[in-house]
Design a protein around this motif. Structure first.
Motif, short mmCIF file in Angstrom:
data_model
loop_
_atom_site.label_atom_id
_atom_site.label_comp_id
_atom_site.label_asym_id
_atom_site.label_seq_id
_atom_site.Cartn_x
_atom_site.Cartn_y
_atom_site.Cartn_z
N GLY A 1 1.35 -1.40 0.16
CA GLY A 1 -0.18 0.05 0.26
C GLY A 1 0.89 1.16 0.07
N THR A 2 1.62 1.65 0.89
CA THR A 2 3.01 2.84 0.94
C THR A 2 3.72 2.76 -0.31
OG1 THR A 2 2.75 1.80 3.49
CG2 THR A 2 4.02 3.53 2.33
N ARG B 1 1.14 4.35 -3.11
CA ARG B 1 0.58 6.21 -2.42
C ARG B 1 2.28 6.20 -2.81
NH1 ARG B 1 -2.23 8.52 0.83
NH2 ARG B 1 -1.31 10.19 2.19
N ASN B 2 3.67 6.02 -2.52
CA ASN B 2 4.22 6.80 -2.84
C ASN B 2 5.15 6.56 -5.15
OD1 ASN B 2 5.30 7.08 -0.60
ND2 ASN B 2 7.40 5.60 -0.85
N ARG C 1 1.97 6.89 -6.79
CA ARG C 1 0.55 7.64 -7.02
C ARG C 1 1.37 9.30 -7.43
NH1 ARG C 1 -4.43 4.68 -4.96
NH2 ARG C 1 -4.80 3.63 -6.47
N LEU C 2 2.24 9.66 -5.74
CA LEU C 2 2.28 10.77 -5.11
C LEU C 2 3.47 11.66 -5.72
CD1 LEU C 2 2.67 13.11 -3.25
CD2 LEU C 2 4.60 11.68 -2.18
N TYR D 1 -4.52 -0.45 -7.53
CA TYR D 1 -4.33 -0.92 -5.94
C TYR D 1 -5.43 -0.77 -5.31
CZ TYR D 1 -2.91 -1.39 -1.46
OH TYR D 1 -2.96 -1.71 0.20
N ARG E 1 -6.40 -3.18 -1.61
CA ARG E 1 -6.07 -3.75 -0.05
C ARG E 1 -6.75 -5.54 -0.04
NH1 ARG E 1 -7.18 -3.49 5.07
NH2 ARG E 1 -8.44 -2.02 5.07
N CYS F 1 -5.19 10.85 -7.88
CA CYS F 1 -5.31 11.37 -6.88
C CYS F 1 -4.80 10.15 -5.87
CB CYS F 1 -6.92 11.30 -7.33
SG CYS F 1 -7.83 10.97 -5.53
N LEU F 2 -3.74 10.13 -4.87
CA LEU F 2 -3.63 8.90 -4.60
C LEU F 2 -4.46 8.26 -3.43
CD1 LEU F 2 -1.42 11.45 -1.74
CD2 LEU F 2 -0.66 10.29 -3.91
N ARG F 3 -6.29 8.68 -3.53
CA ARG F 3 -6.64 7.73 -2.97
C ARG F 3 -6.92 6.87 -4.04
NH1 ARG F 3 -12.09 11.14 0.05
NH2 ARG F 3 -10.44 11.07 1.86
N ASN G 1 -6.49 6.56 -7.73
CA ASN G 1 -5.11 6.59 -8.87
C ASN G 1 -5.30 6.94 -10.01
OD1 ASN G 1 -2.99 5.64 -9.97
ND2 ASN G 1 -4.08 3.85 -11.33
#
Ligand SMILES: [Zn+2]
Length: 304
Positions: A161-162, A165-166, A168-169, A176, A178, A243-245, A247
């Motif tokens: 997950g992290t 997120r990275n 996507r950032l 993704y 979960r 978007c981090l939420r 994508n």
């Protein structure tokens, strides 16, 4: 150290017809004896007779040398990346490689007796096999490499997950979920032509996986650096565009169009906003922004 010789039946990962490679594994160091306990144990009811092999006049031996960080996948770290296999029948080089625990998407160059081959190559007699990863010190046979380097679309498994997120950032397209099961991950990978990111090496061995990577580190920051290097992404970073939420890409939006959704202080202090084209989430350079920027700079420094 005491030498040990064992006979094992090893499941062919990703083989749709459930075929098994019947091998004997000659173990030159103590400790290797535990390597296949899990695999054999899980499939003991399916084990095929291995006794035939010892009398098989056509049996032959292959010696595999795993170079650079491919040794990460080998159970014993003291073998210098060398594994010997005794085979009783014609076997694809892909199956031999994966019987050692190394997923095929991690192998970029295969040399059989110093000649480059692809995964479908059949081994029928004694051979020396050299295996190299994508990021290898070996620069030979660039035209015979097996993996695509520059890929920018990914699907990450639920444990990453992290990392997702990275990425996507940094602006990369990472599917993704979960809760996603293996089957769903493979379906998204295939349908949307994405590279699979997972630390489950057996999932990576699935026959339909064309592109994929197993992060070596358990640390999300280091995993991010690994993925950027493996897929040559350092020149394609476009921070704060996804978007981090969910994508989806972000779009600049006028303050007047989102003002009703903003908190009173946000309305006062911020002028520029972006809105997610998927879920509608609104982003601005708030207090959290500088923390994300620092994380981004750290990643960039490591990749330069
Ligand atoms: Zn979104």
């Amino acid at each position: 150290m005491a030498a040990r010789v064992g006979k094992l039946s090893i499941p062919v990962a990703g083989s749709a017809d459930g075929r098994w490679i019947v091998t004997t594994e000659k173990m030159s160091r103590s400790g290797r004896g535990d390597s296949w306990v899990g695999l054999v144990g899980q499939h003991s009811s399916m084990r095929t007779p291995t006794q035939k092999l010892s009398s098989d006049v056509n049996a032959f031996t292959v010696r595999l040398k795993f170079h650079d960080d491919l040794t990460f996948f080998l159970k014993s770290k003291t073998t210098d990346g060398i594994i010997e296999r005794h085979l009783g029948e014609k076997t694809s080089v892909k199956d031999v490689i994966e019987s050692c625990g190394v997923p095929h998407p991690e192998v970029d160059l295969i040399l059989v007796n110093c000649k480059p081959v692809d995964f479908s190559h059949s081994i029928v007699k004694d051979a020396d096999i050299d295996l190299y990863p994508v990021r290898s010190r070996c620069l030979l046979f660039q035209e015979r490499r097996l993996q695509v380097r520059s890929l920018m679309r990914f699907v990450a498994d639920g444990h990453l997950g992290t990392l997702a997120r990275n990425l996507r950032l940094l602006g990369f397209d990472v599917a993704y979920d979960r809760q996603a099961q293996d089957r769903q991950l493979l379906r998204v990978m295939e349908r949307e032509d994405r590279a699979l990111l997972t630390r489950d090496r057996h999932l990576l061995m699935h026959a339909i996986v064309r592109h994929g990577y197993c992060p070596r580190s358990q640390n999300a920051h280091d995993q991010t650096i690994e993925v950027i290097r493996r897929f040559d992404l350092s020149h394609s970073i476009t921070p704060f565009t996804r978007c981090l939420r969910c994508n989806a890409p972000l779009q600049k939006v006028a303050k007047s169009k989102v003002i009703e959704k903003l908190e009173p202080l946000t309305k006062v202090y911020y002028k520029e906003f972006r809105r997610c084209t998927g879920c509608g989430q609104i982003y601005w350079a708030g207090s959290h922004f500088s923390k994300l920027q620092r994380r981004l700079e750290k990643i960039r420094e490591c990749c330069s």
